[in-house]
Scaffold this active site. Structure first.
Site, PDB file in Angstrom:
ATOM      1  N   ASP A  20       0.840  -1.206   0.000  1.00  0.00           N
ATOM      2  CA  ASP A  20       0.000   0.000   0.000  1.00  0.00           C
ATOM      3  C   ASP A  20       0.870   1.250   0.000  1.00  0.00           C
ATOM      4  OD1 ASP A  20      -2.290   1.498   0.036  1.00  0.00           O
ATOM      5  OD2 ASP A  20      -3.147   0.607   1.833  1.00  0.00           O
ATOM      6  N   HIS A 211      -8.284  -1.643   8.445  1.00  0.00           N
ATOM      7  CA  HIS A 211      -7.249  -1.096   7.558  1.00  0.00           C
ATOM      8  C   HIS A 211      -7.484   0.415   7.520  1.00  0.00           C
ATOM      9  CE1 HIS A 211      -4.759  -1.318   3.748  1.00  0.00           C
ATOM     10  NE2 HIS A 211      -5.434  -0.196   3.511  1.00  0.00           N
ATOM     11  N   HIS A 213      -6.450   4.339   7.123  1.00  0.00           N
ATOM     12  CA  HIS A 213      -5.540   5.377   6.625  1.00  0.00           C
ATOM     13  C   HIS A 213      -5.633   6.572   7.571  1.00  0.00           C
ATOM     14  CE1 HIS A 213      -4.218   3.754   2.661  1.00  0.00           C
ATOM     15  NE2 HIS A 213      -5.221   2.925   2.920  1.00  0.00           N
ATOM     16  N   CYS A 244      -3.791   5.388  -1.734  1.00  0.00           N
ATOM     17  CA  CYS A 244      -4.393   4.617  -2.820  1.00  0.00           C
ATOM     18  C   CYS A 244      -4.353   5.512  -4.043  1.00  0.00           C
ATOM     19  CB  CYS A 244      -5.823   4.206  -2.499  1.00  0.00           C
ATOM     20  SG  CYS A 244      -6.619   3.375  -3.889  1.00  0.00           S
TER      21      CYS A 244
HETATM   22  P1  HMG Z   1      -8.690  -3.565 -17.143  1.00  0.00           P
HETATM   23  O1  HMG Z   1      -7.887  -2.601 -17.989  1.00  0.00           O
HETATM   24  O2  HMG Z   1     -10.156  -3.370 -17.060  1.00  0.00           O
HETATM   25  O3  HMG Z   1      -8.376  -5.087 -17.485  1.00  0.00           O
HETATM   26  O4  HMG Z   1      -8.064  -3.546 -15.705  1.00  0.00           O
HETATM   27  P2  HMG Z   1      -8.396  -5.988 -18.739  1.00  0.00           P
HETATM   28  O5  HMG Z   1      -8.801  -7.338 -18.291  1.00  0.00           O
HETATM   29  O6  HMG Z   1      -9.195  -5.340 -19.855  1.00  0.00           O
HETATM   30  O7  HMG Z   1      -6.869  -6.037 -19.172  1.00  0.00           O
HETATM   31  C1  HMG Z   1      -6.169  -4.904 -19.667  1.00  0.00           C
HETATM   32  C2  HMG Z   1      -4.687  -5.275 -19.839  1.00  0.00           C
HETATM   33  O8  HMG Z   1      -4.112  -5.539 -18.550  1.00  0.00           O
HETATM   34  C3  HMG Z   1      -4.484  -6.547 -20.655  1.00  0.00           C
HETATM   35  O9  HMG Z   1      -3.231  -6.399 -21.295  1.00  0.00           O
HETATM   36  C4  HMG Z   1      -4.357  -7.625 -19.601  1.00  0.00           C
HETATM   37  O10 HMG Z   1      -3.635  -8.735 -20.038  1.00  0.00           O
HETATM   38  C5  HMG Z   1      -3.615  -6.887 -18.508  1.00  0.00           C
HETATM   39  P3  HMG Z   1      -3.123  -6.082 -22.867  1.00  0.00           P
HETATM   40  O11 HMG Z   1      -3.786  -7.257 -23.523  1.00  0.00           O
HETATM   41  O12 HMG Z   1      -3.883  -4.796 -23.069  1.00  0.00           O
HETATM   42  O13 HMG Z   1      -1.653  -5.964 -23.086  1.00  0.00           O
HETATM   43  N1  HMG Z   1      -3.903  -7.442 -17.191  1.00  0.00           N
HETATM   44  C6  HMG Z   1      -2.954  -7.853 -16.314  1.00  0.00           C
HETATM   45  N2  HMG Z   1      -1.613  -7.867 -16.379  1.00  0.00           N
HETATM   46  C7  HMG Z   1      -0.956  -8.364 -15.313  1.00  0.00           C
HETATM   47  N3  HMG Z   1      -1.580  -8.815 -14.199  1.00  0.00           N
HETATM   48  C8  HMG Z   1      -2.909  -8.804 -14.090  1.00  0.00           C
HETATM   49  C9  HMG Z   1      -3.657  -8.310 -15.194  1.00  0.00           C
HETATM   50  N4  HMG Z   1      -4.980  -8.168 -15.422  1.00  0.00           N
HETATM   51  C10 HMG Z   1      -5.106  -7.640 -16.638  1.00  0.00           C
HETATM   52  N5  HMG Z   1      -3.513  -9.255 -12.995  1.00  0.00           N
HETATM   53  C11 HMG Z   1      -7.558  -4.533 -13.567  1.00  0.00           C
HETATM   54  C12 HMG Z   1      -8.600  -4.347 -14.643  1.00  0.00           C
HETATM   55  C13 HMG Z   1      -8.265  -5.073 -12.338  1.00  0.00           C
HETATM   56  C14 HMG Z   1      -6.503  -5.508 -14.051  1.00  0.00           C
HETATM   57  C15 HMG Z   1      -6.903  -3.152 -13.278  1.00  0.00           C
HETATM   58  O14 HMG Z   1      -7.903  -2.234 -13.033  1.00  0.00           O
HETATM   59  C16 HMG Z   1      -5.961  -3.173 -12.112  1.00  0.00           C
HETATM   60  O15 HMG Z   1      -4.922  -3.815 -12.150  1.00  0.00           O
HETATM   61  N6  HMG Z   1      -6.304  -2.427 -11.058  1.00  0.00           N
HETATM   62  C17 HMG Z   1      -5.513  -2.431  -9.826  1.00  0.00           C
HETATM   63  C18 HMG Z   1      -5.650  -1.137  -9.140  1.00  0.00           C
HETATM   64  C19 HMG Z   1      -4.928  -1.193  -7.825  1.00  0.00           C
HETATM   65  O16 HMG Z   1      -4.025  -1.993  -7.581  1.00  0.00           O
HETATM   66  N7  HMG Z   1      -5.352  -0.274  -6.933  1.00  0.00           N
HETATM   67  C20 HMG Z   1      -4.760  -0.141  -5.647  1.00  0.00           C
HETATM   68  C21 HMG Z   1      -5.066  -1.284  -4.732  1.00  0.00           C
HETATM   69  S1  HMG Z   1      -6.610  -1.133  -3.869  1.00  0.00           S
HETATM   70  C22 HMG Z   1      -6.227  -0.255  -2.467  1.00  0.00           C
HETATM   71  O17 HMG Z   1      -5.158   0.296  -2.368  1.00  0.00           O
HETATM   72  C23 HMG Z   1      -7.194  -0.257  -1.323  1.00  0.00           C
HETATM   73  C24 HMG Z   1      -6.742  -1.128  -0.153  1.00  0.00           C
HETATM   74  O18 HMG Z   1      -5.490  -0.675   0.340  1.00  0.00           O
HETATM   75  C25 HMG Z   1      -7.784  -1.075   0.968  1.00  0.00           C
HETATM   76  C26 HMG Z   1      -8.206   0.361   1.348  1.00  0.00           C
HETATM   77  O19 HMG Z   1      -7.345   1.189   1.631  1.00  0.00           O
HETATM   78  O20 HMG Z   1      -9.415   0.564   1.339  1.00  0.00           O
HETATM   79  C27 HMG Z   1      -6.592  -2.589  -0.569  1.00  0.00           C
HETATM   80 MG    MG Z   2      -5.217   1.030   1.682  1.00  0.00          MG
END
Ligand code: HMG
Ligand code: MG
Length: 315
Positions: A20, A211, A213, A244
């Site tokens: 994070d 969790h 912040h 985030c």
């Molecule tokens: P998308 O663009 O809708 O996905 O993203 P897609 O399925 O259309 O794929 C697009 C491209 O990404 C494709 O590649 C896939 O192969 C690739 P291309 O064919 O265009 O070359 N792809 C991947 N590559 C590697 N690993 C993967 C993967 N999936 C697809 N797993 C997706 C949808 C969910 C993947 C995207 O939105 C994403 O990765 N989001 C992550 C965002 C994130 O990490 N945010 C921060 C974490 S959450 C947080 O911090 C909150 C938390 O701390 C709790 C709190 O504080 O409340 C947990």
């Molecule tokens: Mg968080």
């Protein structure tokens, strides 16, 4: 019993700094430096560490090296490494990297869900279910995060009834722990009591983590309320690293040293060595290249500085 009532004897700290924290830093650390930081956290006695994310590298370039990082980390029976896993592609990557525990994540509000993972809440619930099932089949434990539980950067205050609705949809996906996220740090203690009270009617208290912040300085107050209600797992990040990237205004997580200092002061054990935690915090600052926000860390480093100045003056 303290004036605060009976408190748990022991609490588990779930470290999220390497995930994070680092996901939100402009500077992407070299993989070897991430491994050094994680080793310093282990040396301080941390046992559960979220080390990275198997998300799209286009969305979170800072964590694109998850596989390489897991390959560098020491294998220890007493330490569990986790990472975020958003979909089956992420699960496939996580499984081949030997991840032991997968963290699925979804928001309780539609706008944050769209911005964070490009899915509606219903689509996110379906994805979490699919990933959880696959992860369990691959021998991993499953943790589930709910984001924007206290408030959403786009929709404002979130009614607890909305949280309950989403919890009902994910309570049976096979999770061993549900981590409730105050993603943008807007929670207040009375709200925390209400949320923990309602969610614990659906998920046993022992399975709930908080969790928090610390954007507005209420994280520790909210943690204390959770503790009084019997919550025994708290997420925190070394030095208060964190945020985030898809939640404008989100700041660092509750700092691990601030949490541990408060817990130890109240006689609650964590198994963590606070002095070594400060060393890990100092390393985190050095690697990131800026002063971190953790208050205990800054006080400890300031005190050390003063002592060194006194020793120099006495020479
Ligand atoms: P998308 O663009 O809708 O996905 O993203 P897609 O399925 O259309 O794929 C697009 C491209 O990404 C494709 O590649 C896939 O192969 C690739 P291309 O064919 O265009 O070359 N792809 C991947 N590559 C590697 N690993 C993967 C993967 N999936 C697809 N797993 C997706 C949808 C969910 C993947 C995207 O939105 C994403 O990765 N989001 C992550 C965002 C994130 O990490 N945010 C921060 C974490 S959450 C947080 O911090 C909150 C938390 O701390 C709790 C709190 O504080 O409340 C947990
Ligand atoms: Mg968080």
């Amino acid at each position: 019993m303290s004036v605060l009532g009976a408190l748990p004897k022991r609490v588990e700290v779930y470290e999220v700094g390497p995930r994070d924290g680092l996901q939100n830093e402009l500077r992407t650390l070299p993989t070897a430096d991430k491994a050094r930081l994680i080793e310093a956290l282990i040396a301080a006695g941390e046992k559960r560490i979220e080390v990275s994310s198997f998300v799209s590298p286009r969305w979170i370039p800072q964590l694109a090296d998850a596989e390489k990082l897991l390959g560098l980390l020491p294998k220890r029976a007493d330490v569990t490494f986790t990472a975020l896993v958003p979909n089956l592609k992420g699960l496939e990557r996580a499984a081949s990297a030997g991840l032991e525990e997968a963290a699925v994540f979804l928001s309780v509000t539609e706008s944050h869900s769209k911005k964070n993972i490009n899915k509606s809440v219903a689509e996110a619930v379906a994805a979490a279910r699919e990933v959880a099932q696959g992860a369990r089949a691959a021998g991993m434990r499953v943790r589930c995060y709910l984001s924007t539980v206290w408030g959403c950067p786009y929709e404002g205050l979130v009614p607890v009834s909305r949280v309950v609705e989403v919890v009902k949809q994910i309570a049976d996906i096979g999770l061993y722990q549900l981590s409730l996220g105050d993603t943008i740090g807007v929670g207040t203690p009375n709200q925390t009591a209400q949320i923990v009270g309602e969610v614990s009617k659906l998920v046993p208290l022992e399975q709930i983590a908080l969790h928090l912040h610390d954007t507005r300085g209420t994280a520790l107050a909210n943690a204390l309320v959770g503790l009084q209600l019997g919550v025994t797992t708290f997420d925190s990040s070394i030095g208060g690293l964190g945020g985030c990237p898809y939640a404008p205004g989100a700041a660092g997580n509750l700092a691990t040293e601030d949490l541990v200092f408060m817990l130890h002061g109240m006689g609650v054990e964590t198994g963590i060595d606070l002095k070594k935690l400060v060393e890990a915090g100092e390393l985190a600052q050095e690697l990131i290249g800026r002063k971190l926000s953790g208050k205990y860390l800054q006080a400890a480093l300031g005190e050390r500085e003063k002592q060194a100045a006194r020793a120099r003056a006495a020479e």
